[in-house]
Each structure stands twice: as structure tokens, then as C-alpha cells.
Write a protein that holds these residues in place. Structure first.
Motif, PDB file in Angstrom:
ATOM      1  N   GLN A   2      35.498  62.210  -9.205  1.00 58.73           N
ATOM      2  CA  GLN A   2      34.424  61.561  -8.473  1.00 58.73           C
ATOM      3  C   GLN A   2      34.341  60.082  -8.847  1.00 58.73           C
ATOM      4  O   GLN A   2      34.368  59.734 -10.039  1.00 58.73           O
ATOM      5  CB  GLN A   2      33.091  62.252  -8.751  1.00 58.73           C
ATOM      6  CG  GLN A   2      33.027  63.682  -8.239  1.00 58.73           C
ATOM      7  CD  GLN A   2      31.612  64.208  -8.226  1.00 58.73           C
ATOM      8  OE1 GLN A   2      30.683  63.487  -7.879  1.00 58.73           O
ATOM      9  NE2 GLN A   2      31.466  65.466  -8.617  1.00 58.73           N
ATOM     10  N   PHE A   3      34.223  59.259  -7.815  1.00 62.74           N
ATOM     11  CA  PHE A   3      34.167  57.812  -8.049  1.00 62.74           C
ATOM     12  C   PHE A   3      32.964  57.438  -8.899  1.00 62.74           C
ATOM     13  O   PHE A   3      33.030  56.525  -9.732  1.00 62.74           O
ATOM     14  CB  PHE A   3      34.122  57.072  -6.707  1.00 62.74           C
ATOM     15  CG  PHE A   3      34.187  55.579  -6.845  1.00 62.74           C
ATOM     16  CD1 PHE A   3      33.034  54.807  -6.853  1.00 62.74           C
ATOM     17  CD2 PHE A   3      35.409  54.942  -6.986  1.00 62.74           C
ATOM     18  CE1 PHE A   3      33.103  53.437  -6.997  1.00 62.74           C
ATOM     19  CE2 PHE A   3      35.483  53.570  -7.122  1.00 62.74           C
ATOM     20  CZ  PHE A   3      34.321  52.814  -7.127  1.00 62.74           C
ATOM     21  N   LYS A  34      27.564  64.938 -19.612  1.00 63.56           N
ATOM     22  CA  LYS A  34      28.338  65.970 -18.934  1.00 63.56           C
ATOM     23  C   LYS A  34      29.362  65.356 -17.993  1.00 63.56           C
ATOM     24  O   LYS A  34      30.506  65.827 -17.903  1.00 63.56           O
ATOM     25  CB  LYS A  34      27.382  66.898 -18.172  1.00 63.56           C
ATOM     26  CG  LYS A  34      28.082  68.055 -17.484  1.00 63.56           C
ATOM     27  CD  LYS A  34      27.073  68.947 -16.765  1.00 63.56           C
ATOM     28  CE  LYS A  34      27.778  70.080 -16.040  1.00 63.56           C
ATOM     29  NZ  LYS A  34      26.805  70.979 -15.346  1.00 63.56           N
ATOM     30  N   HIS A  35      28.965  64.280 -17.306  1.00 65.39           N
ATOM     31  CA  HIS A  35      29.883  63.617 -16.383  1.00 65.39           C
ATOM     32  C   HIS A  35      31.064  62.999 -17.125  1.00 65.39           C
ATOM     33  O   HIS A  35      32.219  63.073 -16.666  1.00 65.39           O
ATOM     34  CB  HIS A  35      29.150  62.538 -15.591  1.00 65.39           C
ATOM     35  CG  HIS A  35      28.150  63.074 -14.613  1.00 65.39           C
ATOM     36  ND1 HIS A  35      27.277  62.264 -13.911  1.00 65.39           N
ATOM     37  CD2 HIS A  35      27.879  64.357 -14.223  1.00 65.39           C
ATOM     38  CE1 HIS A  35      26.520  63.007 -13.141  1.00 65.39           C
ATOM     39  NE2 HIS A  35      26.865  64.282 -13.312  1.00 65.39           N
ATOM     40  N   ILE A  36      30.804  62.384 -18.267  1.00 69.58           N
ATOM     41  CA  ILE A  36      31.876  61.747 -19.036  1.00 69.58           C
ATOM     42  C   ILE A  36      32.828  62.813 -19.578  1.00 69.58           C
ATOM     43  O   ILE A  36      34.061  62.649 -19.536  1.00 69.58           O
ATOM     44  CB  ILE A  36      31.295  60.909 -20.182  1.00 69.58           C
ATOM     45  CG1 ILE A  36      30.388  59.794 -19.630  1.00 69.58           C
ATOM     46  CG2 ILE A  36      32.421  60.309 -21.032  1.00 69.58           C
ATOM     47  CD1 ILE A  36      31.069  58.849 -18.687  1.00 69.58           C
ATOM     48  N   LYS A  37      32.267  63.939 -20.060  1.00 71.62           N
ATOM     49  CA  LYS A  37      33.122  65.030 -20.559  1.00 71.62           C
ATOM     50  C   LYS A  37      33.953  65.624 -19.429  1.00 71.62           C
ATOM     51  O   LYS A  37      35.110  66.004 -19.632  1.00 71.62           O
ATOM     52  CB  LYS A  37      32.247  66.099 -21.209  1.00 71.62           C
ATOM     53  CG  LYS A  37      31.648  65.659 -22.542  1.00 71.62           C
ATOM     54  CD  LYS A  37      30.772  66.751 -23.136  1.00 71.62           C
ATOM     55  CE  LYS A  37      30.158  66.284 -24.465  1.00 71.62           C
ATOM     56  NZ  LYS A  37      29.269  67.322 -25.057  1.00 71.62           N
ATOM     57  N   SER A  38      33.377  65.707 -18.236  1.00 64.81           N
ATOM     58  CA  SER A  38      34.116  66.215 -17.086  1.00 64.81           C
ATOM     59  C   SER A  38      35.284  65.294 -16.744  1.00 64.81           C
ATOM     60  O   SER A  38      36.380  65.752 -16.397  1.00 64.81           O
ATOM     61  CB  SER A  38      33.174  66.345 -15.887  1.00 64.81           C
ATOM     62  OG  SER A  38      33.880  66.742 -14.734  1.00 64.81           O
ATOM     63  N   LEU A  39      35.047  63.988 -16.864  1.00 62.98           N
ATOM     64  CA  LEU A  39      36.094  63.003 -16.609  1.00 62.98           C
ATOM     65  C   LEU A  39      37.219  63.143 -17.636  1.00 62.98           C
ATOM     66  O   LEU A  39      38.411  63.119 -17.284  1.00 62.98           O
ATOM     67  CB  LEU A  39      35.482  61.599 -16.664  1.00 62.98           C
ATOM     68  CG  LEU A  39      36.317  60.422 -16.161  1.00 62.98           C
ATOM     69  CD1 LEU A  39      36.688  60.593 -14.698  1.00 62.98           C
ATOM     70  CD2 LEU A  39      35.523  59.121 -16.349  1.00 62.98           C
ATOM     71  N   GLU A  40      36.855  63.320 -18.895  1.00 66.78           N
ATOM     72  CA  GLU A  40      37.857  63.488 -19.953  1.00 66.78           C
ATOM     73  C   GLU A  40      38.649  64.775 -19.753  1.00 66.78           C
ATOM     74  O   GLU A  40      39.874  64.809 -19.944  1.00 66.78           O
ATOM     75  CB  GLU A  40      37.164  63.485 -21.316  1.00 66.78           C
ATOM     76  CG  GLU A  40      36.593  62.126 -21.698  1.00 66.78           C
ATOM     77  CD  GLU A  40      35.829  62.162 -23.015  1.00 66.78           C
ATOM     78  OE1 GLU A  40      35.077  63.138 -23.234  1.00 66.78           O
ATOM     79  OE2 GLU A  40      35.983  61.215 -23.810  1.00 66.78           O
ATOM     80  N   ALA A  41      37.947  65.837 -19.345  1.00 71.01           N
ATOM     81  CA  ALA A  41      38.625  67.115 -19.126  1.00 71.01           C
ATOM     82  C   ALA A  41      39.633  67.021 -17.987  1.00 71.01           C
ATOM     83  O   ALA A  41      40.734  67.570 -18.056  1.00 71.01           O
ATOM     84  CB  ALA A  41      37.590  68.201 -18.842  1.00 71.01           C
ATOM     85  N   MET A  71      39.985  49.703  -9.912  1.00 74.98           N
ATOM     86  CA  MET A  71      39.699  50.583  -8.785  1.00 74.98           C
ATOM     87  C   MET A  71      38.307  50.324  -8.222  1.00 74.98           C
ATOM     88  O   MET A  71      38.111  50.316  -6.999  1.00 74.98           O
ATOM     89  CB  MET A  71      39.826  52.047  -9.216  1.00 74.98           C
ATOM     90  CG  MET A  71      41.253  52.474  -9.544  1.00 74.98           C
ATOM     91  SD  MET A  71      41.352  54.157 -10.211  1.00 74.98           S
ATOM     92  CE  MET A  71      40.841  55.098  -8.782  1.00 74.98           C
ATOM     93  N   THR A  72      37.342  50.109  -9.106  1.00 80.14           N
ATOM     94  CA  THR A  72      35.967  49.830  -8.665  1.00 80.14           C
ATOM     95  C   THR A  72      35.900  48.521  -7.895  1.00 80.14           C
ATOM     96  O   THR A  72      35.229  48.417  -6.864  1.00 80.14           O
ATOM     97  CB  THR A  72      35.016  49.773  -9.874  1.00 80.14           C
ATOM     98  OG1 THR A  72      35.061  51.028 -10.562  1.00 80.14           O
ATOM     99  CG2 THR A  72      33.586  49.503  -9.431  1.00 80.14           C
ATOM    100  N   SER A  73      36.607  47.510  -8.403  1.00 79.49           N
ATOM    101  CA  SER A  73      36.618  46.217  -7.724  1.00 79.49           C
ATOM    102  C   SER A  73      37.246  46.339  -6.344  1.00 79.49           C
ATOM    103  O   SER A  73      36.732  45.796  -5.358  1.00 79.49           O
ATOM    104  CB  SER A  73      37.386  45.197  -8.572  1.00 79.49           C
ATOM    105  OG  SER A  73      37.468  43.955  -7.910  1.00 79.49           O
TER     106      SER A  73
END
Length: 306
Positions: A2-3, A34-41, A71-73
Motif C-alpha cells: 500500500q502506498f 502494525k503498518h510498518i511491521k506489515s511493510l517489513e513483512a 516513488m512518493t515524489s
């Protein structure tokens, strides 16, 4: 992936802690964690080293930070281009006089196209009556004019740009031709020249007669090019706003003089509210910006900005 998670990761790194990033992104700290851990996973690596003092980047995290930033830019740039393509495309037809273009019309159109490159601007130089009729019949979307008679108020909409000081063109033979300024008594008894059947004529004549000047007659002429010779030949006078000075400042047998008390005429962009072209609003948006920046201010007058 997810962006939003990438953006949240950047916020965590930039703020130095998950709790501070949660405040900045207006969400609960456990949700952000939770979002950061999901990104790492999803990536299969740890991106952050967590401690009581905050967070720091792992080597993988440093690589991810640079990639996510790029990517964000790119994504934000794409959104902006799409917004411009959606809201800032089309054709804007501008009617204008052949005077005052460089100080009013072109800077506004330039600002418009800087913000909305998809808008094409086409210019057409016409006489005042042709400009007004063009706005009314839809041939022009917006136009630049000086003060015009009140009979147009019900049919046209006006965006005031500035008030410009009114100067007078008189013959060099006039006894006050070399004076810094003149008064009503200096012009009374001389013929007043005006452009025949033009929208601005009624307004300008009312302004002049209301100042106390009593001309011997009011003489209508059809072409602006005839003004200098008629001023000299008839010992007449002609009133004009500042943006017309460049047209008449080159003649050696006439003089341009100020009038006291100072007279002002209003310059405006005019448009027809019945015209649904969205580029009109974008043009007026640019005009509002330039006006607020003082770009339209008359350099010759002490009080010109509306």
C-alpha cells in the motif's frame, strides 16, 4: 504494497519516532506500528531499529527510504499533472487592445500557463467596441479594457485590475504645455476629442465633465491614429489612461500633462458569466495572484491599486 504505508514509513523516519509520526499522520500509534511491521513483512527485511530513544534505519531501511522517497515524489508529480490535465485544459480566447498588453495581459496569461500548461491562449487585437461585442457573443472568453460605460454593467462581469491615472494630450502651442500639471481652467474653452461610438467614451467624457472642465465642443473621431494631428490642428485635448502613454509619447508637437485634482479610470478584465469555459476562472485566478503581488500597480500614480 500500500502506498500509504510507504508514506507512513517516511514520516516515521523523518520524525524520529513512531509516536511522533502517529501524531503527524493523525492515527493511533499501534495502528501505525502494525503498518510498518506489515511493510517489513512484505519486503522480508527489518527497516527500522527500535529503541526507547526512537528509531534508526537499518541498511535495508536506508535503501528503502531513498526508494520510497523517489516513488512518493513521482506519484505526487503524477497527481499534479493529472489534476492540471483535468482542470487546466482547453482554449482561452483573449480580446485586447494593442496597448497595455505587456503589463497586463501577457503576464497574466504567462502565470496561467505556468500553473496550467494544458491551457492554450489565443490573442486577438481589436477596437474596444469589437472587444465588448466579442465577449457578449462568445468570440472572446475574457478581454482587457479600460473604463466603460455603466450601460454594460448588466451584461458583463468585471475583474478590476487597477485604477490608472488619467493624463491629457495637448498641443505644444498650448501655454501650459510645459507645466508639470494643469487644471480645469487650462482646458476649458478647448475642444475635447473622443473616440466615436466606443464603450469607454461615455465613461471618460463623464469623468472629464465632472472634473469641472467645460470644453468648447466634443469632437468624435474614428481612429486613434488621428488624435495627435487633431489635437494640434484644432488646439484640442484628449484624455487617456497611463497604459496609452507609450502610444503618444513619441510626438514632438504634442505634450502629455498631468491633471489636478488627479482623475482615475478603472482597468478591468471583462467576461460573460454565461460563458461556461472553465479556463476563464483559471485566468482570473492568475489575475488575482498578480494583483495581490502588486504587479498591476500603475507606476505613474500614487494610488493605483484597487
Amino acid at each position: 504494497m500500500q502506498f500509504e504505508y510507504m508514506s507512513e514509513f517516511l514520516a516515521v523516519v523523518d520524525s524520529g519516532s513512531i509516536s511522533e509520526a502517529a501524531n503527524r499522520t493523525f492515527q493511533a500509534q499501534p495502528v501505525l506500528s502494525k503498518h510498518i511491521k506489515s511493510l517489513e513483512a512484505e519486503l522480508g527485511v527489518e527497516l527500522l531499529v527500535r529503541s526507547h530513544s526512537g528509531v534508526s534505519l537499518t541498511e535495508a531501511g536506508k535503501s528503502a527510504y531513498k526508494t520510497f522517497s523517489d516513488m512518493t515524489s513521482l506519484y505526487n508529480g503524477l497527481k499534479e499533472r493529472l489534476r492540471r490535465d483535468k482542470d487546466g485544459t482547453g482554449l482561452l480566447r483573449v480580446g485586447m487592445l494593442n496597448l497595455g498588453v505587456g503589463h497586463y495581459v501577457l503576464p497574466t496569461a504567462t502565470r496561467l500557463q505556468e500553473k496550467y500548461p494544458g491551457v492554450e491562449v489565443r490573442y486577438s487585437t481589436k477596437k474596444p467596441d469589437e472587444i465588448v461585442n466579442g465577449v457578449l457573443n462568445g468570440s472572446f472568453d475574457v478581454a482587457f479594457l479600460g473604463g466603460i460605460g455603466s450601460e454594460w454593467d448588466a451584461e458583463l462581469s468585471f475583474f478590476p485590475i487597477a485604477n490608472q491615472e488619467v493624463f491629457f494630450l495637448i498641443s505644444r502651442k498650448h501655454p501650459r504645455a510645459m507645466a508639470d500639471c494643469i487644471e480645469a481652467s487650462d482646458l476649458s474653452g478647448h475642444p475635447l476629442l473622443c473616440l466615436r461610438n466606443q464603450p469607454s467614451t461615455e465613461f471618460m467624457n463623464s469623468l472629464i465633465l465632472g472634473s469641472g472642465i467645460v470644453p468648447s465642443s466634443i469632437v468624435g473621431i474614428d481612429e486613434l491614429e488621428l488624435v495627435p494631428s487633431r489635437v494640434v490642428g484644432d488646439d484640442a485635448f484628449f484624455a487617456m489612461p497611463t497604459f496609452m502613454l507609450e502610444r503618444f509619447g513619441v510626438f514632438t508637437d504634442t505634450s502629455i500633462v498631468r491633471f489636478r485634482p488627479t482623475l482615475f479610470t478603472q482597468l478591468s478584465f471583462i467576461y460573460n458569466e454565461a460563458n461556461a469555459n472553465p479556463a476563464i476562472e483559471l485566468f482570473l485566478e492568475s489575475a488575482k495572484e498578480l494583483k495581490s503581488e502588486g504587479h498591476y500597480k500603475d507606476p505613474y500614480a500614487k494610488e493605483s491599486q484597487l
